[in-house]
Design a protein around this motif. Structure first.
Motif, PDB file in Angstrom:
ATOM      1  N   SER A   1       4.157  11.226  -4.031  1.00 47.11           N
ATOM      2  CA  SER A   1       3.724   9.879  -4.411  1.00 47.11           C
ATOM      3  C   SER A   1       2.201   9.792  -4.458  1.00 47.11           C
ATOM      4  CB  SER A   1       4.337   8.806  -3.512  1.00 47.11           C
ATOM      5  OG  SER A   1       4.673   9.310  -2.263  1.00 47.11           O
ATOM      6  N   VAL A   2       1.527  10.612  -3.662  1.00 48.97           N
ATOM      7  CA  VAL A   2       0.064  10.687  -3.756  1.00 48.97           C
ATOM      8  C   VAL A   2      -0.339  11.311  -5.087  1.00 48.97           C
ATOM      9  CG1 VAL A   2      -1.950  11.876  -2.826  1.00 48.97           C
ATOM     10  CG2 VAL A   2      -0.385  10.708  -1.283  1.00 48.97           C
TER      11      VAL A   2
ATOM     12  N   PRO B   1      11.405   3.955  -1.375  1.00 47.01           N
ATOM     13  CA  PRO B   1      11.026   2.838  -0.506  1.00 47.01           C
ATOM     14  C   PRO B   1      11.673   1.523  -0.942  1.00 47.01           C
ATOM     15  CG  PRO B   1       9.226   3.397  -1.963  1.00 47.01           C
ATOM     16  CD  PRO B   1      10.338   4.325  -2.293  1.00 47.01           C
TER      17      PRO B   1
ATOM     18  N   SER C   1       0.819  -1.215   0.000  1.00 40.46           N
ATOM     19  CA  SER C   1       0.000   0.000   0.000  1.00 40.46           C
ATOM     20  C   SER C   1       0.853   1.266   0.000  1.00 40.46           C
ATOM     21  CB  SER C   1      -0.966  -0.001   1.183  1.00 40.46           C
ATOM     22  OG  SER C   1      -0.283  -0.197   2.386  1.00 40.46           O
ATOM     23  N   MET C   2       2.156   1.069  -0.175  1.00 40.89           N
ATOM     24  CA  MET C   2       3.061   2.214  -0.175  1.00 40.89           C
ATOM     25  C   MET C   2       2.988   2.914  -1.535  1.00 40.89           C
ATOM     26  SD  MET C   2       6.952   1.419   0.750  1.00 40.89           S
ATOM     27  CE  MET C   2       7.153   0.241  -0.575  1.00 40.89           C
ATOM     28  N   PRO C   3       2.463   4.135  -1.595  1.00 41.81           N
ATOM     29  CA  PRO C   3       2.413   4.797  -2.902  1.00 41.81           C
ATOM     30  C   PRO C   3       3.825   5.108  -3.353  1.00 41.81           C
ATOM     31  CG  PRO C   3       1.506   6.235  -1.183  1.00 41.81           C
ATOM     32  CD  PRO C   3       2.041   5.014  -0.507  1.00 41.81           C
ATOM     33  N   ARG C   4       4.079   4.922  -4.612  1.00 45.85           N
ATOM     34  CA  ARG C   4       5.443   5.008  -5.093  1.00 45.85           C
ATOM     35  C   ARG C   4       5.482   5.696  -6.424  1.00 45.85           C
ATOM     36  NH1 ARG C   4       9.344  -0.251  -5.467  1.00 45.85           N
ATOM     37  NH2 ARG C   4      11.071   1.041  -6.141  1.00 45.85           N
TER      38      ARG C   4
ATOM     39  N   TRP D   1       1.210  11.196  -7.876  1.00 47.18           N
ATOM     40  CA  TRP D   1       1.390  10.197  -8.935  1.00 47.18           C
ATOM     41  C   TRP D   1       0.146   9.331  -9.081  1.00 47.18           C
ATOM     42  CZ3 TRP D   1       4.309   8.868 -12.907  1.00 47.18           C
ATOM     43  CH2 TRP D   1       4.245   7.559 -13.388  1.00 47.18           C
ATOM     44  N   HIS D   2      -0.468   8.978  -7.957  1.00 45.27           N
ATOM     45  CA  HIS D   2      -1.577   8.042  -8.002  1.00 45.27           C
ATOM     46  C   HIS D   2      -2.920   8.690  -8.289  1.00 45.27           C
ATOM     47  CE1 HIS D   2       0.350   4.240  -6.999  1.00 45.27           C
ATOM     48  NE2 HIS D   2       1.204   4.964  -6.317  1.00 45.27           N
TER      49      HIS D   2
ATOM     50  N   ASN E   1      -4.991   5.351   0.982  1.00 41.42           N
ATOM     51  CA  ASN E   1      -5.245   4.721  -0.311  1.00 41.42           C
ATOM     52  C   ASN E   1      -6.731   4.465  -0.526  1.00 41.42           C
ATOM     53  OD1 ASN E   1      -2.519   4.790  -0.489  1.00 41.42           O
ATOM     54  ND2 ASN E   1      -2.207   2.585  -0.345  1.00 41.42           N
TER      55      ASN E   1
ATOM     56  N   VAL F   1      -1.298   5.200   5.744  1.00 41.81           N
ATOM     57  CA  VAL F   1      -1.166   4.988   4.306  1.00 41.81           C
ATOM     58  C   VAL F   1      -2.280   4.114   3.741  1.00 41.81           C
ATOM     59  CG1 VAL F   1       0.541   3.156   4.630  1.00 41.81           C
ATOM     60  CG2 VAL F   1       0.436   4.358   2.473  1.00 41.81           C
ATOM     61  N   SER F   2      -2.711   3.106   4.490  1.00 44.79           N
ATOM     62  CA  SER F   2      -3.742   2.227   3.970  1.00 44.79           C
ATOM     63  C   SER F   2      -5.085   2.968   3.873  1.00 44.79           C
ATOM     64  CB  SER F   2      -3.849   1.004   4.871  1.00 44.79           C
ATOM     65  OG  SER F   2      -4.759   0.100   4.334  1.00 44.79           O
TER      66      SER F   2
END
Lengths: 329, 330
Positions: B220-221, B265, A259-262, B223-224, B195, B191-192
């Protein structure tokens, strides 16, 4: 050789209006001099309570709190100490920095005053000598005009500079152990990178042991040698950082990694661990992660024990032998 | 989670926006130039992320678009109507097109109202629903954001952070807005949970066609969730373009250093990469430097950078723009 800090079977309970509530159960971890141990987990997993206990910052003489187990600093037991005895250790041999430097610095005293306090108290330095040493310390942590900064009040500094001042304060008496509780969570990424660099270089230069609490696996990957994953008041997995990221051996760790956004990763693949950490008065029987676990089976109604699965790698999953969990590669 | 937004006339157009605050510091009066001439467009059904460090002016820009801070100069158009000079009833009716979700839902929800009442309030005010019809609308919104409808009688303190943020989203959506501004809406969450909220926002955009301006410091958020990204520094935009281009091949040295500062990461990669951290912090917005605002921290700056303010220039396509004298040479 003794570990710099060794926490063994630490259990902390609080008396709340829901009765006695166990915030952490049998938490064990240790960190050697010159190493960085990461403790990772969601809010409510018991990361901070474990470290506050190690710092003697929970009101241990209160009848609303019970702590059991052992906390050894350089081989000496801390857990039975009175608050007066603990004051001699805290700030001298073990020091802590917090998430929000503005709330942990006293707004009514100058930076110089606050950094010098430990030096005067623990080292018995004179006012003048303490100020001299304070200026050296502020310079060491990268504050650009240390001679002027000693006269500043916390509000005059930016968040990054405040955190640097906190680090100077923590390192003033050259402790063996530094506990850093989410030290960069409130900072911008650019400033976070500077503070992480600083903590790393202090570790290299002074050889201190660092316990780094964070919820950010990116920070863990960049900083740590060893990692303990906590869930619902227990350590569920412990391993070296490479081993943990490549061969996670607890479904919770796998879920956190997924669940680590990357940046640059596949956008469809953003994982979710369904649900959330239960409250301490509602911890499930058996495996506490089972209700959120995609792999749960009947065996999971038994409480799992933290067991070695490889050299330096432990996991508290009943089904670890059958599962093929995915790491980052 | 995302598809690229359709090509339409912009839903939101910000032109030359400036926001100034008069304050005193250490007893001296001064003017802080929080937003200094920003142009920004958002197409309907699109998500634009606004990123930058604290003090870059991103929240002030968001508040100015909402009409919470007055513009010193420039204009803001929503759906081809000017919205920056509205007052009274006109400003009120704007609220049905434009809504905001804040970072901390605990401080933005009224603690003494049940969450159902909080969500019902805008529906009653704007659509005049009452009784069963109002109840039905609230229930539908609760289900839409992934909450149990029977929980609407509970109070904010009975919910977790993620659930409270779902309630804040339900309340924002209650008036069927065209644009929702999310100011660090997932920053305080694990983080979970984060998401889950990101995926909810993606679903809402697909189903309801709402556009988002997503103010965040977390790349990174971005990006998604985002289609486009606007990078802000010291009150100005310095780079704007499609998210894949800007985040994978950043053109402005500031964007490059922001991305380089994101922790990797992956322990092996992290050890191999030597991270070039940028020194210093954002300069004082009351006293912005002449020339390029990033010149004082830029590793590539030449004498021209501190004298001449750079203009917008295309990078490869007209959709991708940057303000840097040296972007072709770097």
């Amino acid at each position: 050789m003794n570990a710099a800090l060794e926490v063994a079977n630490l259990s902390v309970s609080f008396l709340t209006d829901k009765g006695w509530v166990q915030a952490t159960q049998d938490v064990s971890f240790s960190v050697d001099a010159g190493k960085i141990l990461g403790i990772v987990g969601e809010s409510g997993s018991g990361k901070t309570v474990s470290c506050l206990a190690a710092m003697g910052l929970l009101e241990r003489e209160s009848s609303r709190l019970a702590a059991g187990g052992s906390i050894r600093l350089g081989g000496h037991e801390l857990l039975g100490l009175s608050s007066r005895e603990f004051q001699k250790v805290r700030g001298d041999q073990i020091a802590m920095i917090f998430q929000e430097p503005m709330t942990s610095l006293n707004p009514a005293f100058t930076i110089g005053n606050q950094v010098a306090e430990g030096l005067r108290r623990h080292r018995g330095l004179t006012r003048k000598k303490a100020q001299q040493r304070t200026i050296e310390l502020l310079e060491m942590v990268g504050i650009s005009d240390p001679k002027a900064t000693v006269y500043y009040y916390p509000h005059a500094l930016s968040g990054g500079m405040r955190q640097r001042a906190m680090i100077a304060m923590a390192l003033a008496c050259e402790p063996q152990v530094l506990v850093a509780d989410e030290p960069t969570t409130a900072l911008d990424v650019t400033v976070q990178a500077q503070i992480l660099d600083l903590i790393r270089s202090m570790r290299d230069e002074l050889g201190i042991a660092v316990v780094l609490i964070t919820h950010d696996l990116g920070v863990i990957a960049e900083m740590c040698d060893e990692v303990a994953v906590m869930y619902a008041g227990q350590v569920v997995e412990q391993a070296s950082v490479d081993e943990l990221f490549e061969h996670p051996s607890h479904p919770y760790t796998e879920g956190l990694l997924a669940s680590m956004p990357r940046l640059g990763s596949n956008r469809q693949a953003l994982g979710v661990v369904p649900g959330r950490v239960p409250a301490p008065w509602a911890f499930p029987e058996g495996c506490r992660f089972a209700p959120r676990c995609p792999y749960r089976g009947e065996i999971c109604s038994n409480p799992p024990e933290l067991q070695p699965i490889a050299d330096g790698h432990t996991s508290a999953c009943n089904r670890v032998a059958e599962l093929h969990l995915e790491g980052i590669r | 989670m995302k598809t690229s937004g359709p090509d339409l006339a912009p839903l939101l157009r910000v032109e030359g926006a400036q926001v100034h605050f008069r304050t005193t510091r250490f007893g001296r009066r001064r003017t802080v130039q929080a937003v200094r001439g920003v142009n920004l467009e958002i197409v309907s059904q699109e998500t634009v992320a606004l990123v930058g460090e604290s003090g870059s002016g991103k929240t002030t820009l968001a508040r100015a678009i909402m009409g919470l801070d007055p513009l010193h100069a420039g204009s803001i158009m929503l759906d081809q109507h000017r919205i920056d000079n509205l007052k009274g009833a006109a400003l009120r009716s704007l609220r049905s097109k434009l809504q905001m979700v804040f970072q901390d839902p605990y401080s933005s929800l009224n603690p003494s109202l049940s969450v159902g009442a909080s969500v019902a309030e805008p529906i009653r005010n704007f659509f005049g629903y009452s009784g069963k019809k109002l109840d039905g609308a609230v229930e539908e919104l609760f289900e839409r954001v992934g909450l149990l409808a029977e929980h609407r009688h509970r109070y904010p303190h009975e919910f977790s952070g993620g659930q409270r943020q779902r309630i804040a989203i339900a309340r924002a959506l209650a008036v069927q807005p065209q644009l929702v501004i999310c100011d660090e809406a997932v920053s305080a969450l694990d983080v979970s949970t984060q998401n889950q909220i990101l995926s909810l926002l993606g679903d809402l955009q697909r189903d309801l066609g709402v556009a988002f301006l997503f103010v965040t410091h977390d790349l990174s958020v971005v990006w998604h969730i985002a289609h486009k990204v606007a990078v802000m520094y010291l009150g100005e935009l310095v780079e704007f373009g499609p998210v894949d281009d800007v985040l994978l091949n950043p053109s402005h040295p500031y964007t490059q250093s922001l991305i380089a500062a994101v922790p990797v990461p992956d322990p092996q990669l992290a050890r191999q990469q030597h991270r070039a951290t940028i020194a210093g912090e954002v300069p004082d917005p009351a006293n912005p430097p002449s020339g390029c605002s990033f010149a004082s921290r830029c590793p590539h700056s030449i004498s021209r950078c501190s004298q001449e303010s750079p203009d917008w220039d295309f990078v490869q396509t007209p959709n991708w723009r940057v303000r840097c004298h040296l972007h072709n040479e770097l």
